[in-house]
Design a protein around this motif. Sequence first.
Motif, short mmCIF file in Angstrom:
data_model
loop_
_atom_site.label_atom_id
_atom_site.label_comp_id
_atom_site.label_asym_id
_atom_site.label_seq_id
_atom_site.Cartn_x
_atom_site.Cartn_y
_atom_site.Cartn_z
N GLY A 66 -3.10 66.72 54.02
CA GLY A 66 -2.17 67.36 53.10
C GLY A 66 -1.18 68.26 53.79
N SER A 67 -1.56 68.80 54.93
CA SER A 67 -0.67 69.71 55.64
C SER A 67 0.01 69.06 56.81
N THR A 68 -0.15 67.76 56.96
CA THR A 68 0.45 67.08 58.10
C THR A 68 1.95 66.98 57.91
N ALA A 69 2.67 67.31 58.96
CA ALA A 69 4.11 67.22 58.89
C ALA A 69 4.53 65.77 58.97
N THR A 70 5.46 65.37 58.14
CA THR A 70 5.96 64.00 58.13
C THR A 70 7.45 64.02 58.40
N ASP A 102 5.65 62.99 50.55
CA ASP A 102 6.45 63.50 49.44
C ASP A 102 7.32 62.42 48.80
N GLN A 103 7.11 61.15 49.15
CA GLN A 103 7.93 60.07 48.61
C GLN A 103 7.47 59.69 47.21
N LYS A 104 8.42 59.49 46.32
CA LYS A 104 8.11 59.03 44.98
C LYS A 104 7.73 57.56 45.01
N TYR A 105 6.81 57.19 44.12
CA TYR A 105 6.39 55.80 44.06
C TYR A 105 5.94 55.48 42.63
N VAL A 106 5.71 54.21 42.38
CA VAL A 106 5.23 53.74 41.09
C VAL A 106 3.80 53.25 41.27
N ALA A 107 2.90 53.80 40.48
CA ALA A 107 1.50 53.40 40.53
C ALA A 107 1.25 52.35 39.45
N VAL A 108 0.55 51.29 39.83
CA VAL A 108 0.21 50.21 38.90
C VAL A 108 -1.22 50.43 38.42
N PRO A 164 4.77 63.07 44.07
CA PRO A 164 3.76 63.91 44.74
C PRO A 164 4.17 65.36 44.78
N LYS A 165 3.18 66.24 44.68
CA LYS A 165 3.44 67.66 44.80
C LYS A 165 3.69 68.04 46.24
N PRO A 166 4.57 69.00 46.48
CA PRO A 166 4.82 69.43 47.87
C PRO A 166 3.53 69.95 48.50
N ALA A 167 3.25 69.49 49.71
CA ALA A 167 2.04 69.93 50.42
C ALA A 167 2.25 71.31 51.00
#
Length: 628
Positions: free
Chosen positions: A123-127, A89-95, A111-114
Amino acid sequence: MRFVLAIVAFVVAAVMIVAGIAQRTVFAPPSHIEAATTVSGDPRYVVIDGSVLNAHPGQQTLTVTGAPQGAKQLVAYGRTADVKAWLGDQKYVAVRYQKATGDLATKAVTPKPARSTGTGTSGSTATPTPAATPTPTPSATAGAASSGKTAATTAGPNPAGSDLWLEEFDGTAAQVTRMNIPDDVSVIVASDGQKPAPSNVSVTWPVDSSTPWAFPLIIGGLVLLVIGIALYLWGLYTHRRSRGPRRKSGPKMPKLPKAPKYKPTAMIETTPRGRRSTRRARVILPVALAGALALTGCTAGTNAASTPSKTATPLATEAPDAAGQLPPAVTVPQLERIVKRISESAAQADAKASADLAKERFVGPALELREANYAIRAHKSDEPALPAIPASPIVLSLPQATDTWPRTVAAVIQSPKDAKGNEQAPIALTLVQKTPRDNYQVEYAVSLEPKAKVPNLAPASIGAAVVPPDSKLLELPPEKVAAAYGDILMNGDKSQYASQFNPEGDTLRTQVGADWKAKQKAAVPATASLTFTSQPGSGADVAMATNDSGAIVWTDLQESQILKVVEAGADASAGATAAALSGVASSKTGIQSDFGYQLAFYVPPAGSKEKITLLGFAQGMVAAKQIP
C-alpha cells in the motif's frame, strides 16, 4: 399368451429406443454456460476477480473483443493482491457475477490514495507517475461525447511484459483464453495503457452434457425388440400347428378284468414292527432335526458374520493453517519466464555493449561490473566479455516469502558448455523487484565455486524469509561479512577473521589473496609503491534464511589498488585495462584501480561449528583514475 408378450416387448422396446434417442437430441443438456457484459466508459483496465471465474465449476474460457487495436490488447492474470498493487491509483472497472440472473455486471472503481507509512507494504509502495497523453482534439472529444462515453485524458502504465503476471496473452491470443485459476487470482484486461481496454467480455464454463442412460436404453430396446420378434414368430408357429386336421377316435377297447389284490399274511410280512420300528423312527427323527438345526445354524452364522462391528474412528489429521503464511514472491513457471526475459535482455546488451540496455535488467554491483566491462572492451579488443546469463534450466529457485515490496528472488541456472565442450560454472542470480510496476533486476550475478555445497533451502512453493543485515543470529551479521572477508584477502591467515571462514574451495583467495598481493608488491620497481585497501561496496547486503537457521548472504566488496610514484621523474604504467577506463596510459603521480567483488556466502547460525563458506563470486575492474 405369446402374442401378448410379444406386443408388450414391442411397446417397451419402442419406448426405450425413443427415450434413448431423445436424451441425445431433444432433451440433450447444454454443453456450456455463458455470461457476458459490455463495459462502458472507455476504461484503461478491466479486472475480473477469481471468484467470478469460479462461479461455475470447470475450466474457464475468457473471450474479449472490442479493443481499438486488436494487436495491442492484453489478457494477464496474477495474484489478486499483486494485480491491485500494480494498478495502484489507476481507475479500473471491476467485473462481478450476479447469481440471480447469471449475468456479468460492471462497477467502476477508484482506488483510495495510499498513505506512506514507511513500512514497505504494497500500500505504501511508490509507483511511477503515469505519463500524460496529448490533449484530445475537439473532433475526437465531440465523437466521444456523442457516443455517451467518457474518454480518459491521461494514459496509464502499460501492463505488457510485467514480471508480476503468472501468465500473459497478447494480440490475437488474448481474444480467447482458456484458464483454470483459483479464487485468489484475478485477470486484468487492457490494451497498452493509452487506448481503452476491450469492451466486450464473456466467460464460458463447460457443462457435463453426458447422457449415461441413452446408450443402455437404446441397446436394451433393441434387445427387447428382438425378443418380441422371436415371441411373435414362436406364437405363429404354435398357432399353425394347432390348426391342423384331427381324426375321430374309434370305439373304445373293452376294459381288462381287474386282478385280485394281494394281501400278505402275517407270516411273510417284512415291515418291522414293535420296538425295532420305534427305534428306527427315533433314529430318523434326530437325524432330520440335526439337519434342520444345521441349516438353521448356518443361516444364523451368516447373519452374525455380516453384522458390522464398531471400530475406532481414525483421528483426523488437520493440514497446517496457511492463513498466516506469506506466499512466495514468484512461482517456478513465473521465474522461468523472468529469467528467460533477463537472458534475452542481457544478450542484447552484451552484443551491443550498451550500458543503457543493461540498465533495463541490471542494477547495483551487477550493473557496475557490466558497464565497466563494456567501457574496457570499447578500447581493448582482447578483453573477454562477462559470462552470459543462461535462459535455462533453473536448477534452484529461492523466492522470498512476502506480499510486500521490495521483493528478492535467488536462482541458480546451469550454464551450457563452452565452444570447446568444457563444463562451465552455474550462474547464481539475485533478483530484486523494487515496486509492483518494476520488473525484476539482477543485483548480483556470480559464478558458483566448483566445490560449493548449497545448504538445504526452503522449497520454491513456500519461499524463504529475508534476514535483516544486522541480525545477530548468524555467525556474522550480513552487513559485516564483506569487511571480514576483505580483511582475509589482505592479511590471509593472520586476519582476525581467518578462523571463521573456510579456506577449502575458495579459489578467489588463491587468485587475489594475501600471497598474490605480496607478489605484486615485490614486482613493483623502487620508483613506485603499491598498496591495497578494501571496503564494503555500495551494493545492498542481501541475506535469505536456510533450513538450518543459517543464511545465504550476497554482499559487495570493493578493493583499491594504488600504484604511486615515489621518485621524481619516474612514470607509473597504468596497464591496458586501467588505461581503457581512465584514459591515461601512464602517470607521473600514480594510478588507482578499483576492483569490484560480488560475493555469495553461506553463513551458519550463531554457535554452530561450521564455518562461513564462499559459494561463488564475480570480480573485475570497475573504475580507474589518475592520482592527483
